[in-house]
Design a protein around this motif. Structure first.
Motif, mmCIF file in Angstrom:
data_model
loop_
_atom_site.group_PDB
_atom_site.id
_atom_site.type_symbol
_atom_site.label_atom_id
_atom_site.label_comp_id
_atom_site.label_asym_id
_atom_site.label_seq_id
_atom_site.Cartn_x
_atom_site.Cartn_y
_atom_site.Cartn_z
ATOM 1 N N VAL A 73 0.849 -1.187 0.000
ATOM 2 C CA VAL A 73 0.000 0.000 0.000
ATOM 3 C C VAL A 73 0.893 1.249 0.000
ATOM 4 N N TYR A 74 0.477 2.258 -0.705
ATOM 5 C CA TYR A 74 1.119 3.578 -0.635
ATOM 6 C C TYR A 74 0.111 4.615 -1.096
ATOM 7 N N SER A 75 0.445 5.865 -0.926
ATOM 8 C CA SER A 75 -0.410 6.959 -1.379
ATOM 9 C C SER A 75 0.442 7.886 -2.231
ATOM 10 N N HIS A 122 1.037 12.204 -4.094
ATOM 11 C CA HIS A 122 0.595 13.419 -4.781
ATOM 12 C C HIS A 122 0.706 13.168 -6.273
ATOM 13 N N GLN A 123 -0.407 13.343 -6.991
ATOM 14 C CA GLN A 123 -0.366 13.194 -8.440
ATOM 15 C C GLN A 123 -0.607 14.561 -9.074
ATOM 16 N N PHE A 124 0.316 14.972 -9.934
ATOM 17 C CA PHE A 124 0.264 16.295 -10.570
ATOM 18 C C PHE A 124 0.042 17.388 -9.518
ATOM 19 N N GLN A 138 -5.061 7.229 -1.148
ATOM 20 C CA GLN A 138 -4.471 5.892 -1.258
ATOM 21 C C GLN A 138 -4.382 5.411 -2.699
ATOM 22 N N LEU A 139 -3.209 4.899 -3.044
ATOM 23 C CA LEU A 139 -2.989 4.269 -4.357
ATOM 24 C C LEU A 139 -2.567 2.818 -4.084
ATOM 25 N N GLY A 140 -1.297 2.544 -4.130
ATOM 26 C CA GLY A 140 -0.810 1.190 -3.833
ATOM 27 C C GLY A 140 -0.541 0.405 -5.103
ATOM 28 N N ASP A 141 0.058 -0.763 -4.946
ATOM 29 C CA ASP A 141 0.363 -1.636 -6.088
ATOM 30 C C ASP A 141 -0.938 -2.150 -6.677
ATOM 31 N N GLY A 142 -1.419 -1.453 -7.700
ATOM 32 C CA GLY A 142 -2.700 -1.833 -8.300
ATOM 33 C C GLY A 142 -2.549 -2.943 -9.326
ATOM 34 N N ARG A 143 -1.321 -3.158 -9.752
ATOM 35 C CA ARG A 143 -1.107 -4.221 -10.752
ATOM 36 C C ARG A 143 0.293 -4.807 -10.650
ATOM 37 N N SER A 151 -6.272 -1.834 -6.778
ATOM 38 C CA SER A 151 -6.444 -1.606 -8.224
ATOM 39 C C SER A 151 -7.412 -0.473 -8.528
ATOM 40 N N ARG A 152 -8.198 -0.055 -7.525
ATOM 41 C CA ARG A 152 -9.244 0.952 -7.758
ATOM 42 C C ARG A 152 -10.061 0.555 -8.986
ATOM 43 N N MET A 153 -10.123 1.389 -10.016
ATOM 44 C CA MET A 153 -10.952 1.035 -11.184
ATOM 45 C C MET A 153 -10.162 0.210 -12.215
ATOM 46 N N GLY A 154 -8.885 -0.047 -11.950
ATOM 47 C CA GLY A 154 -8.032 -0.672 -12.971
ATOM 48 C C GLY A 154 -8.213 -2.174 -13.061
ATOM 49 N N ASP A 155 -7.740 -2.723 -14.184
ATOM 50 C CA ASP A 155 -7.917 -4.158 -14.426
ATOM 51 C C ASP A 155 -6.726 -4.992 -13.959
ATOM 52 N N GLY A 156 -5.723 -4.342 -13.378
ATOM 53 C CA GLY A 156 -4.564 -5.093 -12.881
ATOM 54 C C GLY A 156 -3.601 -5.530 -13.973
ATOM 55 N N ARG A 157 -3.851 -5.076 -15.190
ATOM 56 C CA ARG A 157 -3.031 -5.508 -16.321
ATOM 57 C C ARG A 157 -2.171 -4.378 -16.873
ATOM 58 N N ALA A 158 -1.183 -4.756 -17.653
ATOM 59 C CA ALA A 158 -0.367 -3.805 -18.410
ATOM 60 C C ALA A 158 -0.348 -4.285 -19.851
ATOM 61 N N LEU A 189 -8.668 -3.850 -22.485
ATOM 62 C CA LEU A 189 -9.216 -2.678 -23.160
ATOM 63 C C LEU A 189 -8.526 -1.394 -22.713
ATOM 64 N N ARG A 190 -7.957 -0.684 -23.645
ATOM 65 C CA ARG A 190 -7.462 0.670 -23.387
ATOM 66 C C ARG A 190 -8.219 1.563 -24.375
ATOM 67 N N GLU A 191 -7.574 2.561 -25.014
ATOM 68 C CA GLU A 191 -8.299 3.341 -26.034
ATOM 69 C C GLU A 191 -8.768 2.404 -27.146
ATOM 70 N N THR A 231 4.623 11.725 -6.558
ATOM 71 C CA THR A 231 5.429 11.235 -5.425
ATOM 72 C C THR A 231 5.334 9.719 -5.273
ATOM 73 N N ASP A 232 4.291 9.106 -5.817
ATOM 74 C CA ASP A 232 4.199 7.637 -5.752
ATOM 75 C C ASP A 232 5.119 6.966 -6.766
ATOM 76 N N ASN A 233 5.727 7.756 -7.654
ATOM 77 C CA ASN A 233 6.681 7.192 -8.612
ATOM 78 C C ASN A 233 8.120 7.541 -8.252
ATOM 79 N N MET A 234 8.317 8.069 -7.029
ATOM 80 C CA MET A 234 9.654 8.491 -6.599
ATOM 81 C C MET A 234 10.246 7.426 -5.675
ATOM 82 N N LEU A 284 12.053 5.090 -11.582
ATOM 83 C CA LEU A 284 11.048 4.072 -11.255
ATOM 84 C C LEU A 284 9.744 4.368 -11.994
ATOM 85 N N ASP A 285 9.023 3.332 -12.343
ATOM 86 C CA ASP A 285 7.702 3.435 -12.974
ATOM 87 C C ASP A 285 7.764 4.146 -14.329
ATOM 88 N N TYR A 286 8.294 3.425 -15.280
ATOM 89 C CA TYR A 286 8.403 3.962 -16.633
ATOM 90 C C TYR A 286 7.024 3.986 -17.296
HETATM 91 P P1 AMP Z 1 1.021 5.006 -12.586
HETATM 92 O O1 AMP Z 1 0.470 6.250 -13.171
HETATM 93 O O2 AMP Z 1 1.276 3.914 -13.600
HETATM 94 O O3 AMP Z 1 2.196 5.248 -11.698
HETATM 95 O O4 AMP Z 1 -0.136 4.383 -11.676
HETATM 96 C C1 AMP Z 1 -0.738 5.084 -10.613
HETATM 97 C C2 AMP Z 1 -1.539 4.124 -9.782
HETATM 98 O O5 AMP Z 1 -2.538 3.490 -10.575
HETATM 99 C C3 AMP Z 1 -0.759 3.003 -9.133
HETATM 100 O O6 AMP Z 1 -1.331 2.766 -7.891
HETATM 101 C C4 AMP Z 1 -0.980 1.851 -10.089
HETATM 102 O O7 AMP Z 1 -0.829 0.599 -9.449
HETATM 103 C C5 AMP Z 1 -2.407 2.077 -10.515
HETATM 104 N N1 AMP Z 1 -2.712 1.515 -11.834
HETATM 105 C C6 AMP Z 1 -2.328 1.983 -13.038
HETATM 106 N N2 AMP Z 1 -2.829 1.216 -14.030
HETATM 107 C C7 AMP Z 1 -3.537 0.221 -13.448
HETATM 108 C C8 AMP Z 1 -4.280 -0.894 -13.926
HETATM 109 N N3 AMP Z 1 -4.410 -1.156 -15.233
HETATM 110 N N4 AMP Z 1 -4.860 -1.685 -13.010
HETATM 111 C C9 AMP Z 1 -4.765 -1.452 -11.700
HETATM 112 N N5 AMP Z 1 -4.079 -0.414 -11.178
HETATM 113 C C10 AMP Z 1 -3.464 0.409 -12.034
#
Ligand code: AMP
Ligand code: MG
Length: 502
Positions: A86-88, A90-92, A98-103, A134-141, A177-179, A264-267, A274-276
């Motif tokens: 888990v982590y949180s 500042h974005q932009f 809270q954010l965290g390892d979503g995938r 994962s919040r709304m995300g699908d856990g995939r890349a 699914l992305r764009e 800050t979550d990518n620092m 980190l987090d390309y």
């Molecule tokens: P990022 O912009 O890639 O650094 O992601 C910001 C946050 O969104 C992190 O907590 C990621 O784990 C989460 N995240 C990004 N994409 C997804 C995804 N497809 N599924 C779940 N979580 C995601």
């Protein structure tokens, strides 16, 4: 029989890749244990031999079906202890909560050989399925962003810039699914620690100071053990992270690298890249360049990166305040950022120009160069690589360089200044060229090069990914057989847009 000590340790097969679980020694509030979600019929896209070497893994294992299954998240090896942290953050510039390892799913850590700079390397699968964060995300890349992360991690290591590494990338035909629909992939990332500035902010903003201290003590014990005996270890931690961040950003500037999403979550708490995501390497030099199409305000433009690095250190300082105690002590730890950044970058510019001494008007020489590069939209990497060919005697034309400029008199005026500066330190052409080639890369991961490799990979031809990896691991070597990869980008490259979509 005793082997002489210089023999490398024997490379390990997957079954003998022992792993520990250092991060999971933290209390359960720091993470969630979970299983990866399998992807159908995974296949290897590319593996990095040098990353495998780091953890003593036999690279022949990349072809092993069990390896491919394990590093896609389809096979849980007994040595894995999978979890999402888990982590949180500042974005932009805005608190995002809270954010965290979503995938990304941490598998555990490998102990490195005693001759390595780091003692451990954590292994993490990015894109291995949903987690509670994962919040709304699908856990995939998707394949596209995974190839970019894989290649850039290894390219940055080749450039000597601190970075998380990438062991391999695997893919599956499953669509996500992305764009538009794209296929899924998994990158195995490696770093001594994936703790972020946002990991500290998480506990600070939740007013959990006990957990904040546990995390700081953990990071110090694991990654900054020399700070343990300090009178003020948390202030010392902030100071050292500030120094590392300043040096890292200076290195980025020196090769024209733009991270794209410096939230800050990518620092990294270790000062690693980190987090390309939508990163880019500067082509036509423009300090206002924004590599991330989603970043419309340009918060993370090339010229803003240094201040943003400092801003992010302030966010970390804020989070560490309860442990440090006094605001003045936080400020004191942060106050070195600008000087460390300036000193680092000045040294890097000097090296790029092949200057060995520091003389009073050098900054003007650098500034005036950057100005004409900007006005003439000169390719950053190409220019510095070819600058090594300029001869220091007066009136010798450096035709390749000169021809790049629309405003040739401006180049001539600058070249005259540069030549006289070289003569001031009695610079020797051949020897200077060698030094300059050791710091000015011939090859960087240009967006269009990545794009070509991605489009081929989308048609199941992974040869270009492999080829780019080979070239970019040795970016300072001439590799004349790969000259085409160092050429100026084709015109279609300027229409490429890279966004946060991944
Ligand atoms: P990022 O912009 O890639 O650094 O992601 C910001 C946050 O969104 C992190 O907590 C990621 O784990 C989460 N995240 C990004 N994409 C997804 C995804 N497809 N599924 C779940 N979580 C995601
Ligand atoms: Mg991130």
């Amino acid at each position: 029989m005793n082997f002489p000590e210089i023999l490398p340790a024997p490379l390990r097969k997957l079954d003998h890749l022992e792993m520990g679980a250092r991060f999971s020694a933290l209390p359960p509030a720091f993470y969630t244990r979970l299983a990866c979600t399998p992807l159908p019929d995974p296949y290897l896209i590319c593996g990095s031999q040098s990353a495998a070497d780091l953890i003593g893994l036999d690279a022949a294992e990349f072809q092993n079906p069990s390896f491919i299954a394990a590093f896609t998240g389809n096979l849980a090896l007994p040595q894995f202890s999978p979890l999402a942290a888990v982590y949180s953050g500042h974005q932009f510039g805005v608190w995002a909560g809270q954010l965290g390892d979503g995938r990304a799913i941490l598998l555990g850590d490998v102990t490195l050989a005693p001759d390595q700079a780091e003692s451990h390397m954590e292994l993490q699968l990015k894109g291995a399925g949903q987690t509670p964060y994962s919040r709304m995300g699908d856990g995939r890349a998707v394949l596209r962003s995974s190839i970019r992360e894989f290649l850039c991690s290894e390219a940055m290591a080749g450039l000597g810039i601190p970075t998380s590494r990438a062991l391999c990338v695997t893919g599956s035909d499953k669509y996500v699914l992305r764009e538009t629909p794209e296929t899924a992939a998994v990158v195995t990332r490696m770093a001594p620690s994936f703790v972020r500035f946002g990991s500290f902010e998480h506990w600070f903003y939740n007013q959990k100071h006990k957990e904040l201290k546990i995390l700081a003590d953990y990071v110090i014990a694991q990654s900054y053990p020399h700070l343990q005996d300090r009178a003020h270890p948390y202030q010392a931690l902030l100071k050292e992270v500030t120094h590392r961040t300043a040096k890292l950003v200076a290195q980025w500037q020196s090769v024209g690298f733009m991270h794209g999403v410096l939230n800050t979550d990518n620092m990294s708490i270790l000062g690693l890249t980190l987090d390309y995501g939508p990163f880019g390497f500067m082509e036509a030099y423009d300090p206002n360049h924004i590599c991330n199409h989603t970043d419309q305000q340009g918060r993370y433009s090339y010229k803003n990166q240094p201040q943003i690095g400092h801003w992010n250190c302030y966010a970390l300082g804020q989070a560490l305040l309860p442990l440090i105690g006094e605001v003045d002590d936080v400020h004191a730890a942060l106050s070195d950022y600008e000087s460390v950044f300036d000193i680092s970058l000045t040294q890097l510019w000097h090296a790029k120009l092949g200057l060995q001494q520091t003389l009073p008007h050098d900054q003007e020489l650098i500034d005036s160069l950057l100005l004409i590069l900007q006005h003439n939209r000169i390719d950053f990497t190409y220019f510095f690589r070819h600058l090594a060919d300029l001869r220091s005697e007066a009136n010798v034309e450096a035709t390749t360089l000169r021809d790049m400029f629309l405003d040739r008199p401006a180049f001539d005026a600058w070249a005259a200044q540069y030549r006289s500066r070289l003569q001031q330190e009695n610079s020797q052409d051949a020897e200077r060229k060698q030094r300059m080639h050791a710091v000015n890369p011939k090859y960087v991961l240009r967006n269009y090069l990545a794009q070509v490799a991605i489009e081929k990979a989308q048609k199941k031809d992974f040869s270009e990914v492999e080829k780019l990896l080979t070239i970019l691991q040795h970016p300072f070597d001439e590799q004349p057989e790969h000259d085409a990869y160092a050429a100026l980008p084709p015109t279609w490259a300027s229409s490429l847009e890279v966004s946060c979509s991944s």
